[in-house]
Scaffold this motif. Structure first.
Motif, PDB file in Angstrom:
ATOM      1  N   ASP A 265       0.702  -1.184  -0.048  1.00 35.86           N
ATOM      2  CA  ASP A 265      -0.005  -0.036   0.103  1.00 35.86           C
ATOM      3  C   ASP A 265       0.808   1.308  -0.006  1.00 35.86           C
ATOM      4  O   ASP A 265       1.368   1.652   0.965  1.00 35.86           O
ATOM      5  CB  ASP A 265      -0.860  -0.074   1.230  1.00 35.86           C
ATOM      6  CG  ASP A 265      -1.818   1.177   1.164  1.00 35.86           C
ATOM      7  OD1 ASP A 265      -1.741   2.244   0.398  1.00 35.86           O
ATOM      8  OD2 ASP A 265      -2.719   1.437   2.208  1.00 35.86           O
ATOM      9  N   PRO A 266       0.913   1.914  -1.272  1.00 33.93           N
ATOM     10  CA  PRO A 266       2.181   3.035  -1.347  1.00 33.93           C
ATOM     11  C   PRO A 266       1.516   4.256  -0.522  1.00 33.93           C
ATOM     12  O   PRO A 266       2.248   5.054  -0.030  1.00 33.93           O
ATOM     13  CB  PRO A 266       1.861   3.341  -2.774  1.00 33.93           C
ATOM     14  CG  PRO A 266       0.749   2.891  -3.274  1.00 33.93           C
ATOM     15  CD  PRO A 266       0.431   1.700  -2.367  1.00 33.93           C
ATOM     16  N   THR A 267       0.144   4.155  -0.224  1.00 25.76           N
ATOM     17  CA  THR A 267      -0.227   5.502   0.766  1.00 25.76           C
ATOM     18  C   THR A 267       0.412   5.356   2.148  1.00 25.76           C
ATOM     19  O   THR A 267       0.134   6.294   3.084  1.00 25.76           O
ATOM     20  CB  THR A 267      -1.691   5.679   0.709  1.00 25.76           C
ATOM     21  OG1 THR A 267      -2.188   4.201   1.278  1.00 25.76           O
ATOM     22  CG2 THR A 267      -2.221   5.504  -0.684  1.00 25.76           C
TER      23      THR A 267
ATOM     24  N   LEU B 132      -9.289  -6.618  -9.436  1.00 22.22           N
ATOM     25  CA  LEU B 132      -8.197  -6.233 -10.298  1.00 22.22           C
ATOM     26  C   LEU B 132      -8.749  -4.665 -10.649  1.00 22.22           C
ATOM     27  O   LEU B 132      -9.680  -4.317 -11.144  1.00 22.22           O
ATOM     28  CB  LEU B 132      -8.534  -6.978 -11.774  1.00 22.22           C
ATOM     29  CG  LEU B 132      -8.003  -8.516 -11.710  1.00 22.22           C
ATOM     30  CD1 LEU B 132      -8.222  -8.971 -12.943  1.00 22.22           C
ATOM     31  CD2 LEU B 132      -6.625  -8.694 -11.169  1.00 22.22           C
ATOM     32  N   LEU B 133      -7.852  -3.886 -10.171  1.00 24.25           N
ATOM     33  CA  LEU B 133      -7.860  -2.196 -10.114  1.00 24.25           C
ATOM     34  C   LEU B 133      -6.940  -1.697 -10.873  1.00 24.25           C
ATOM     35  O   LEU B 133      -5.560  -2.078 -10.660  1.00 24.25           O
ATOM     36  CB  LEU B 133      -8.064  -1.996  -8.655  1.00 24.25           C
ATOM     37  CG  LEU B 133      -8.398  -0.475  -8.347  1.00 24.25           C
ATOM     38  CD1 LEU B 133      -9.162  -0.214  -7.179  1.00 24.25           C
ATOM     39  CD2 LEU B 133      -7.039   0.436  -8.165  1.00 24.25           C
ATOM     40  N   LYS B 134      -7.381  -0.677 -11.627  1.00 16.48           N
ATOM     41  CA  LYS B 134      -6.100  -0.195 -12.417  1.00 16.48           C
ATOM     42  C   LYS B 134      -6.331   1.585 -12.127  1.00 16.48           C
ATOM     43  O   LYS B 134      -7.603   1.825 -12.259  1.00 16.48           O
ATOM     44  CB  LYS B 134      -6.260  -0.301 -13.788  1.00 16.48           C
ATOM     45  CG  LYS B 134      -5.163   0.748 -14.540  1.00 16.48           C
ATOM     46  CD  LYS B 134      -4.781   0.269 -15.863  1.00 16.48           C
ATOM     47  CE  LYS B 134      -5.993   0.696 -16.745  1.00 16.48           C
ATOM     48  NZ  LYS B 134      -5.665   0.467 -18.326  1.00 16.48           N
ATOM     49  N   ALA B 135      -5.460   2.125 -11.409  1.00 13.75           N
ATOM     50  CA  ALA B 135      -5.790   3.530 -11.046  1.00 13.75           C
ATOM     51  C   ALA B 135      -4.537   4.309 -11.711  1.00 13.75           C
ATOM     52  O   ALA B 135      -3.340   3.986 -11.374  1.00 13.75           O
ATOM     53  CB  ALA B 135      -5.701   3.825  -9.383  1.00 13.75           C
ATOM     54  N   SER B 136      -5.036   5.427 -12.235  1.00  9.37           N
ATOM     55  CA  SER B 136      -4.057   6.218 -12.924  1.00  9.37           C
ATOM     56  C   SER B 136      -4.158   7.981 -12.632  1.00  9.37           C
ATOM     57  O   SER B 136      -5.329   8.223 -12.407  1.00  9.37           O
ATOM     58  CB  SER B 136      -3.923   6.259 -14.503  1.00  9.37           C
ATOM     59  OG  SER B 136      -5.250   6.639 -15.145  1.00  9.37           O
ATOM     60  N   ILE B 137      -3.164   8.452 -12.368  1.00 10.19           N
ATOM     61  CA  ILE B 137      -3.363   9.848 -11.997  1.00 10.19           C
ATOM     62  C   ILE B 137      -2.797  10.726 -12.897  1.00 10.19           C
ATOM     63  O   ILE B 137      -1.591  10.598 -13.675  1.00 10.19           O
ATOM     64  CB  ILE B 137      -2.580  10.098 -10.825  1.00 10.19           C
ATOM     65  CG1 ILE B 137      -3.154   9.435  -9.438  1.00 10.19           C
ATOM     66  CG2 ILE B 137      -2.506  11.654 -10.288  1.00 10.19           C
ATOM     67  CD1 ILE B 137      -2.245   9.657  -8.073  1.00 10.19           C
ATOM     68  N   ASN B 138      -3.741  11.637 -13.418  1.00  7.65           N
ATOM     69  CA  ASN B 138      -3.228  12.752 -14.317  1.00  7.65           C
ATOM     70  C   ASN B 138      -3.068  14.153 -13.405  1.00  7.65           C
ATOM     71  O   ASN B 138      -3.872  14.700 -12.917  1.00  7.65           O
ATOM     72  CB  ASN B 138      -4.390  13.069 -15.137  1.00  7.65           C
ATOM     73  CG  ASN B 138      -4.026  14.068 -16.228  1.00  7.65           C
ATOM     74  OD1 ASN B 138      -3.200  15.047 -16.198  1.00  7.65           O
ATOM     75  ND2 ASN B 138      -4.540  13.816 -17.644  1.00  7.65           N
TER      76      ASN B 138
ATOM     77  N   ARG C  75      -4.502   7.699  -0.908  1.00 11.82           N
ATOM     78  CA  ARG C  75      -3.414   8.208  -1.876  1.00 11.82           C
ATOM     79  C   ARG C  75      -3.662   9.600  -2.497  1.00 11.82           C
ATOM     80  O   ARG C  75      -2.975  10.667  -2.623  1.00 11.82           O
ATOM     81  CB  ARG C  75      -2.826   7.144  -2.936  1.00 11.82           C
ATOM     82  CG  ARG C  75      -1.868   7.544  -3.978  1.00 11.82           C
ATOM     83  CD  ARG C  75      -1.384   6.770  -4.855  1.00 11.82           C
ATOM     84  NE  ARG C  75      -2.396   6.121  -5.833  1.00 11.82           N
ATOM     85  CZ  ARG C  75      -2.129   5.698  -7.041  1.00 11.82           C
ATOM     86  NH1 ARG C  75      -0.641   6.200  -7.481  1.00 11.82           N
ATOM     87  NH2 ARG C  75      -2.975   5.203  -7.841  1.00 11.82           N
ATOM     88  N   VAL C  76      -4.848   9.490  -2.906  1.00 14.07           N
ATOM     89  CA  VAL C  76      -5.723  10.884  -3.412  1.00 14.07           C
ATOM     90  C   VAL C  76      -5.474  12.005  -2.463  1.00 14.07           C
ATOM     91  O   VAL C  76      -4.963  13.222  -2.828  1.00 14.07           O
ATOM     92  CB  VAL C  76      -6.948  10.669  -3.859  1.00 14.07           C
ATOM     93  CG1 VAL C  76      -7.750  12.039  -3.955  1.00 14.07           C
ATOM     94  CG2 VAL C  76      -7.053   9.754  -4.941  1.00 14.07           C
ATOM     95  N   ARG C  77      -5.781  11.741  -1.230  1.00 11.53           N
ATOM     96  CA  ARG C  77      -5.625  12.914  -0.310  1.00 11.53           C
ATOM     97  C   ARG C  77      -4.501  13.191   0.009  1.00 11.53           C
ATOM     98  O   ARG C  77      -3.982  14.214   0.127  1.00 11.53           O
ATOM     99  CB  ARG C  77      -6.213  12.354   1.139  1.00 11.53           C
ATOM    100  CG  ARG C  77      -8.022  12.213   0.884  1.00 11.53           C
ATOM    101  CD  ARG C  77      -8.749  12.058   2.107  1.00 11.53           C
ATOM    102  NE  ARG C  77      -8.507  10.680   2.825  1.00 11.53           N
ATOM    103  CZ  ARG C  77      -9.303   9.395   2.562  1.00 11.53           C
ATOM    104  NH1 ARG C  77     -10.269   9.753   1.878  1.00 11.53           N
ATOM    105  NH2 ARG C  77      -9.056   8.398   2.985  1.00 11.53           N
ATOM    106  N   ARG C  78      -3.430  12.244   0.271  1.00  7.19           N
ATOM    107  CA  ARG C  78      -2.005  12.416   0.443  1.00  7.19           C
ATOM    108  C   ARG C  78      -1.541  13.347  -0.818  1.00  7.19           C
ATOM    109  O   ARG C  78      -0.558  14.245  -0.356  1.00  7.19           O
ATOM    110  CB  ARG C  78      -1.286  11.276   0.499  1.00  7.19           C
ATOM    111  CG  ARG C  78      -0.036  11.434   1.110  1.00  7.19           C
ATOM    112  CD  ARG C  78       1.013  10.066   1.182  1.00  7.19           C
ATOM    113  NE  ARG C  78       1.430   9.866  -0.199  1.00  7.19           N
ATOM    114  CZ  ARG C  78       2.137   8.746  -0.281  1.00  7.19           C
ATOM    115  NH1 ARG C  78       2.683   8.236   0.647  1.00  7.19           N
ATOM    116  NH2 ARG C  78       2.432   8.441  -1.553  1.00  7.19           N
TER     117      ARG C  78
END
Length: 499
Positions: free
Chosen positions: A89-91, A383-389, A416-419
């Motif tokens: 969990d990178p967060t 199976l989740l794919k999350a990408s950040i722009n 992660r979004v909040r961080r």
């Protein structure tokens, strides 16, 4: 992407093999065209990512392997470091604070911080049974349009476009065709003519990237070319992605050629190209700061199917139309289907069933409602794919499979979004999956809310949900052209937990 554009190496989780990994990446980067400085940056980033896998992905003393996959992308190189080690969990990793004194530093989070500084794009993906991977992208140092033209004169931005200096519109003759590589610079300048430097997709300001994306099939650009002078008067494109339908996008007409119907002809040309390619539909995003785009795509046969609220930064501007946004820009989703739509057999969330049925009736898509659905099996993994722009401050989530661990993974992504102070999340749920009603209800408990549907995604017709991180929408400021879409907006606003 063709097979020859991808190269991979599999290595044991032993630091002794790290030089071999870096030699492999260095050779691929050189072959791709990177100079010594960027090659070194790529090496350092891969060294950090690979060392992290070797040292932390597997239980101590166990021997495993991991993969490094290099893939040429339009205008650059993507490097994926993939393993099937311990879930991560990178967060939970603390942010590295570069401004804090060395005496107070722990060093944790430094690797991720360095990777983000060295590469143009960085993302993490949980692949369920297939493990996890980090994706690193570096673009070639190609000229930006700002390097090839004088600094822009913005004095006309608020008052409207500059005085008309081009040929008289009634006498202009032009051809509509696919863009040629040498015309990419003219396309970049046409985008500047309409948006200045505010367009969120920064690739439009790099002519070489536009040409490379067309060559790779990621973009199909059409241009209107003045017969007498060879000038590019306008541009429109189909933008392809892995998960969503092809998007009709980057529609611009230089101000001196407006009023000739160029945009409509370019759109019609691309529709014919899409049908010729066998696509069943294309979609578009219609801004809500003015009504012109909504009127334009309606003439092309698009029908509204949802909303993407706060989708673009407030810095997006339209010269002479809407130069100063009071809030993040919201879009109306529109879909254009080709041929007779096939009947859909879908699982709809009970709380939004009526509005979705109404949307499908307006889209003229036959619909069969299946049962209430059921939660995913206890032994099934997500199976989740999350990408950040980062340019849009947007996280996009696609779920290829629902599992019993879904809620935990969504919470992880929201941390992660909040961080990282990302403003919003857009999530697409496959309505062909019987677990979708359960997933949507659980997502709403976390703060997501329904904003529409999008047919013809890679996973079938999708339910669209959004999550806001510290932002609000003034719904009264949105310009909506069609009454039925205004009714959808009211429905969404009443259920927006941030409202």
């Amino acid at each position: 992407m063709n097979r020859q554009d991808t190269a991979a190496i599999s290595l044991p989780n032993d630091l002794g093999y790290l030089p071999a990994a870096l030699a492999f990446v260095r050779a691929i980067a050189e072959y791709t065209g990177f100079g010594p400085g960027d090659r070194r940056r790529i090496e350092l980033a891969v060294e950090e990512a690979a060392a992290n896998v070797i040292q932390h992905a597997f239980p101590p003393g166990e021997t495993h392997s991991f993969d490094i996959v290099c893939r040429q992308v339009a205008g650059g190189l993507e490097i994926c470091v993939h393993d099937k080690g311990v879930p991560w969990d990178p967060t939970l990793d603390p942010d590295y604070q570069p401004d804090v004194s060395l005496d107070q530093q722990t060093g944790r989070g430094l690797g991720e911080f360095l990777i983000k500084q060295l590469m143009d794009r960085y993302s993490y993906q949980n692949l369920g049974h297939d493990g996890k991977q980090v994706s690193l992208i570096k673009y070639l140092a190609t000229p930006h349009i700002g390097d090839t033209r004088p600094p822009p004169d913005e004095s006309h931005t608020r008052a409207g476009p500059p005085p008309h200096t081009g040929p008289s519109p009634p006498t202009v003759e032009y051809d509509i065709r696919r863009m040629r590589p040498k015309e990419a610079i003219a396309v970049s300048r046409a985008v500047f003519d309409s948006y200045g430097y505010s367009y969120a997709g920064d690739f439009v300001y790099y002519p070489e990237r536009i040409a490379a994306m067309n060559a790779s099939g990621q973009l199909l650009s059409a241009v209107a070319v003045v017969k007498e002078t060879g000038e590019v008067a306008g541009h429109n494109a189909l933008l392809f992605s892995d998960d969503l339908p092809a998007e009709l996008a980057i529609a611009v007409t230089r101000h001196e050629f407006r009023g000739l119907g160029i945009a409509r002809e370019l759109g019609a040309f691309l529709e014919r190209e899409a049908e010729r390619m066998g696509l069943r539909g294309i979609y578009t995003k219609q801004v809500t700061v003015h009504p012109f785009t909504q009127k334009f795509v309606a003439k092309l046969g698009f029908r509204d199917c949802g909303l993407l609220l706060a989708h673009s930064p407030r810095t997006l501007s339209f010269k002479g139309i809407a130069d100063q946004a009071a809030q993040r820009n919201s879009d109306v989703l529109g879909i254009r289907l080709f041929g007779q739509p096939q009947q859909r057999r879908l699982y709809l969330p009970e709380q939004h069933r009526d509005v979705i049925v109404d949307l499908y009736a307006r889209l003229q898509i036959p619909l069969e409602l299946l049962g209430a659905g059921q939660p995913p099996a206890a032994d099934q993994r997500t199976l989740l794919k999350a990408s950040i722009n980062s340019a849009r401050s947007l996280c996009e989530i696609h779920l290829d499979q629902y599992g019993s661990d879904l809620v935990g993974l969504l919470k992880q992504e929201l941390r992660r979004v909040r961080r990282e102070e990302i403003n919003l999340v857009e999530m697409y749920l496959r309505m062909t999956d019987p677990a979708t009603p359960w997933v949507s209800a659980e997502a709403e408990k976390l703060g997501f809310f329904f904003t529409g549907v999008l047919p013809e995604t890679r996973g079938g017709d999708a339910l669209v949900m959004q999550y806001f991180n510290g932002i609000q929408i003034d719904y009264g400021d949105l310009v909506i052209e069609r009454p039925e879409t205004a009714a959808l907006l009211r429905y969404v606003s009443e259920r927006d937990p941030n409202n």
